[in-house]
Scaffold this motif. Sequence first.
Motif, PDB file in Angstrom:
ATOM      1  N   THR A 239       0.841  -1.202   0.000  1.00  0.00           N
ATOM      2  CA  THR A 239       0.000   0.000   0.000  1.00  0.00           C
ATOM      3  C   THR A 239       0.873   1.248   0.000  1.00  0.00           C
ATOM      4  N   PHE A 240       1.923   1.202   0.805  1.00  0.00           N
ATOM      5  CA  PHE A 240       2.819   2.361   0.906  1.00  0.00           C
ATOM      6  C   PHE A 240       3.367   2.762  -0.459  1.00  0.00           C
ATOM      7  N   LYS A 241       3.755   1.762  -1.260  1.00  0.00           N
ATOM      8  CA  LYS A 241       4.367   2.106  -2.554  1.00  0.00           C
ATOM      9  C   LYS A 241       3.363   2.799  -3.473  1.00  0.00           C
ATOM     10  N   VAL A 242       2.150   2.313  -3.481  1.00  0.00           N
ATOM     11  CA  VAL A 242       1.123   2.956  -4.314  1.00  0.00           C
ATOM     12  C   VAL A 242       0.870   4.379  -3.824  1.00  0.00           C
ATOM     13  N   LYS A 243       0.757   4.513  -2.487  1.00  0.00           N
ATOM     14  CA  LYS A 243       0.477   5.829  -1.914  1.00  0.00           C
ATOM     15  C   LYS A 243       1.631   6.802  -2.158  1.00  0.00           C
ATOM     16  N   LEU A 244       2.843   6.265  -2.196  1.00  0.00           N
ATOM     17  CA  LEU A 244       4.018   7.111  -2.409  1.00  0.00           C
ATOM     18  C   LEU A 244       3.903   7.846  -3.748  1.00  0.00           C
ATOM     19  N   ILE A 245       3.531   7.112  -4.777  1.00  0.00           N
ATOM     20  CA  ILE A 245       3.392   7.733  -6.102  1.00  0.00           C
ATOM     21  C   ILE A 245       2.220   8.728  -6.098  1.00  0.00           C
ATOM     22  N   ASP A 246       1.119   8.348  -5.432  1.00  0.00           N
ATOM     23  CA  ASP A 246      -0.016   9.281  -5.309  1.00  0.00           C
ATOM     24  C   ASP A 246       0.412  10.566  -4.602  1.00  0.00           C
ATOM     25  N   GLU A 247       1.222  10.432  -3.565  1.00  0.00           N
ATOM     26  CA  GLU A 247       1.619  11.614  -2.790  1.00  0.00           C
ATOM     27  C   GLU A 247       2.593  12.497  -3.564  1.00  0.00           C
ATOM     28  N   ILE A 248       3.430  11.900  -4.386  1.00  0.00           N
ATOM     29  CA  ILE A 248       4.297  12.725  -5.253  1.00  0.00           C
ATOM     30  C   ILE A 248       3.408  13.547  -6.190  1.00  0.00           C
ATOM     31  N   HIS A 249       2.400  12.892  -6.731  1.00  0.00           N
ATOM     32  CA  HIS A 249       1.475  13.564  -7.642  1.00  0.00           C
ATOM     33  C   HIS A 249       0.762  14.735  -6.966  1.00  0.00           C
ATOM     34  N   GLN A 250       0.509  14.581  -5.659  1.00  0.00           N
ATOM     35  CA  GLN A 250      -0.271  15.611  -4.947  1.00  0.00           C
ATOM     36  C   GLN A 250       0.592  16.669  -4.258  1.00  0.00           C
ATOM     37  N   LEU A 251       1.918  16.576  -4.392  1.00  0.00           N
ATOM     38  CA  LEU A 251       2.776  17.586  -3.759  1.00  0.00           C
ATOM     39  C   LEU A 251       2.485  18.965  -4.342  1.00  0.00           C
ATOM     40  N   THR A 252       2.611  19.973  -3.501  1.00  0.00           N
ATOM     41  CA  THR A 252       2.499  21.360  -3.982  1.00  0.00           C
ATOM     42  C   THR A 252       3.701  22.139  -3.442  1.00  0.00           C
ATOM     43  N   GLU A 253       3.938  23.294  -4.015  1.00  0.00           N
ATOM     44  CA  GLU A 253       5.007  24.164  -3.505  1.00  0.00           C
ATOM     45  C   GLU A 253       4.753  24.466  -2.022  1.00  0.00           C
ATOM     46  N   GLU A 254       3.488  24.713  -1.686  1.00  0.00           N
ATOM     47  CA  GLU A 254       3.128  25.099  -0.316  1.00  0.00           C
ATOM     48  C   GLU A 254       3.379  23.944   0.655  1.00  0.00           C
ATOM     49  N   SER A 255       2.948  22.729   0.272  1.00  0.00           N
ATOM     50  CA  SER A 255       3.129  21.604   1.199  1.00  0.00           C
ATOM     51  C   SER A 255       4.613  21.288   1.354  1.00  0.00           C
ATOM     52  N   MET A 256       5.379  21.464   0.282  1.00  0.00           N
ATOM     53  CA  MET A 256       6.822  21.207   0.395  1.00  0.00           C
ATOM     54  C   MET A 256       7.475  22.219   1.325  1.00  0.00           C
ATOM     55  N   ALA A 257       7.126  23.494   1.139  1.00  0.00           N
ATOM     56  CA  ALA A 257       7.740  24.544   1.975  1.00  0.00           C
ATOM     57  C   ALA A 257       7.334  24.374   3.437  1.00  0.00           C
ATOM     58  N   ALA A 258       6.080  23.972   3.659  1.00  0.00           N
ATOM     59  CA  ALA A 258       5.579  23.875   5.037  1.00  0.00           C
ATOM     60  C   ALA A 258       6.250  22.750   5.822  1.00  0.00           C
ATOM     61  N   SER A 259       6.600  21.661   5.158  1.00  0.00           N
ATOM     62  CA  SER A 259       7.113  20.491   5.894  1.00  0.00           C
ATOM     63  C   SER A 259       8.617  20.282   5.758  1.00  0.00           C
ATOM     64  N   ALA A 260       9.280  21.089   4.935  1.00  0.00           N
ATOM     65  CA  ALA A 260      10.720  20.877   4.710  1.00  0.00           C
ATOM     66  C   ALA A 260      11.515  21.093   5.990  1.00  0.00           C
ATOM     67  N   ASN A 261      12.435  20.172   6.264  1.00  0.00           N
ATOM     68  CA  ASN A 261      13.343  20.315   7.403  1.00  0.00           C
ATOM     69  C   ASN A 261      14.768  20.170   6.845  1.00  0.00           C
ATOM     70  N   ILE A 262      15.271  21.291   6.354  1.00  0.00           N
ATOM     71  CA  ILE A 262      16.582  21.278   5.669  1.00  0.00           C
ATOM     72  C   ILE A 262      17.523  22.262   6.363  1.00  0.00           C
ATOM     73  N   ARG A 263      18.749  21.806   6.590  1.00  0.00           N
ATOM     74  CA  ARG A 263      19.783  22.671   7.174  1.00  0.00           C
ATOM     75  C   ARG A 263      20.827  22.928   6.079  1.00  0.00           C
ATOM     76  N   TYR A 264      21.126  24.196   5.849  1.00  0.00           N
ATOM     77  CA  TYR A 264      22.140  24.554   4.845  1.00  0.00           C
ATOM     78  C   TYR A 264      23.370  25.124   5.536  1.00  0.00           C
ATOM     79  N   PHE A 265      24.549  24.806   5.029  1.00  0.00           N
ATOM     80  CA  PHE A 265      25.772  25.450   5.506  1.00  0.00           C
ATOM     81  C   PHE A 265      26.857  25.348   4.431  1.00  0.00           C
ATOM     82  N   SER A 266      27.932  26.100   4.631  1.00  0.00           N
ATOM     83  CA  SER A 266      29.055  26.045   3.689  1.00  0.00           C
ATOM     84  C   SER A 266      30.180  25.227   4.279  1.00  0.00           C
ATOM     85  N   VAL A 267      31.010  24.639   3.414  1.00  0.00           N
ATOM     86  CA  VAL A 267      32.138  23.841   3.951  1.00  0.00           C
ATOM     87  C   VAL A 267      33.354  24.727   4.169  1.00  0.00           C
TER      88      VAL A 267
END
Length: 267
Positions: A239-267
């Motif tokens: 079920t997870f695999k099917v839902k994974l593709i469905d969820e990629i299809h339903q991604l939006t800029e807003e949902s990505m920005a709202a849930s992103a947990n990314i740390r940026y830094f320079s080396v």
Amino acid sequence: MNVKGILTATRSKTPLVQAITNYVTINDCANVLLACGASPAMCEVAREAYDFSRLSAAVYCNIGTLTPEQRQAIQEALRGAAEKEIPVVLDPVGCGAIPSRIDYLEELRSQYPIQVVKGNLGEIKSLAGIETQVRGVDSVDNGEDAVEACVSLAQKWQCVVAATGIQDVVTDGTQVAVIQNGTQMLTKITGAGCMAGAVIAGFCGAAENPFKGTVAGLLAMSLAGEKAAAGEGGQLPGTFKVKLIDEIHQLTEESMAASANIRYFSV
Ligand SMILES: Nc1ncnc2c1ncn2[C@@H]1O[C@H](COP(=O)(O)OP(=O)(O)O)[C@@H](O)[C@H]1O
Ligand SMILES: Cc1ncsc1CCOP(=O)(O)O
Ligand SMILES: [Mg+2]
């Protein structure tokens, strides 16, 4: 830095992605490319690969089940990609378990430009010549020194390097992004890494640079995984695999920005 706009650009440009990939997960890669807004074509016949790459916006090469024909096709596709200056995303599947794959990849990159190498941490450390633990195509690395391994390989290969795992590391040798999204369910299906590579190729076909395309691609996979795992039946791999593709299809800029947990830094 942020990755806003890449999903929208992919959906509006519909980049054609030539994929030469393993026969275990080839259909999943095609579906996930469609779900993120790209157009997949699994063109891996050696005599067609050069012409086809010249029509494409990006090329995805995954060596999971590398056949002699695929070797030739990769060679031809990379020749076309170099001439057209389109991004090439390489997934070094199994190179930790099969050392001859490292020799093959080293030879390939000495001949043609490669913009992104994306593997699990065991594969990336193996390519970087760093001690690690793998089990076939899976990483059993403890996660230590992931940033150092990626930076070292990015500087040596002069390209973007991404290592996946409990957290994903992306670097171009100067800037680093550490993505702390995802779900353990992604390790319960085969092809999560292959699909991530395919999405990266799709995004790189539309993004302004491969670093951003790679960060956005891995974020999209991890967030879609989180949502798929949280839904009904999402703790069951089929079920997870099917839902994974469905969820990629339903991604939006807003949902990505709202849930992103990314740390940026320079080396
Ligand atoms: N333990 C984990 N927790 C959360 N996400 C994970 C975990 N392991 C892998 N992922 C995610 O699963 C996807 C595939 O990564 P990985 O399993 O490392 O690749 P591969 O399938 O090539 O071995 C990536 O998007 C990664 O972020
Ligand atoms: C199981 C397997 N064997 C050869 S390729 C392949 C798929 C690997 O997929 P991923 O790298 O996404 O786990
Ligand atoms: Mg993999």
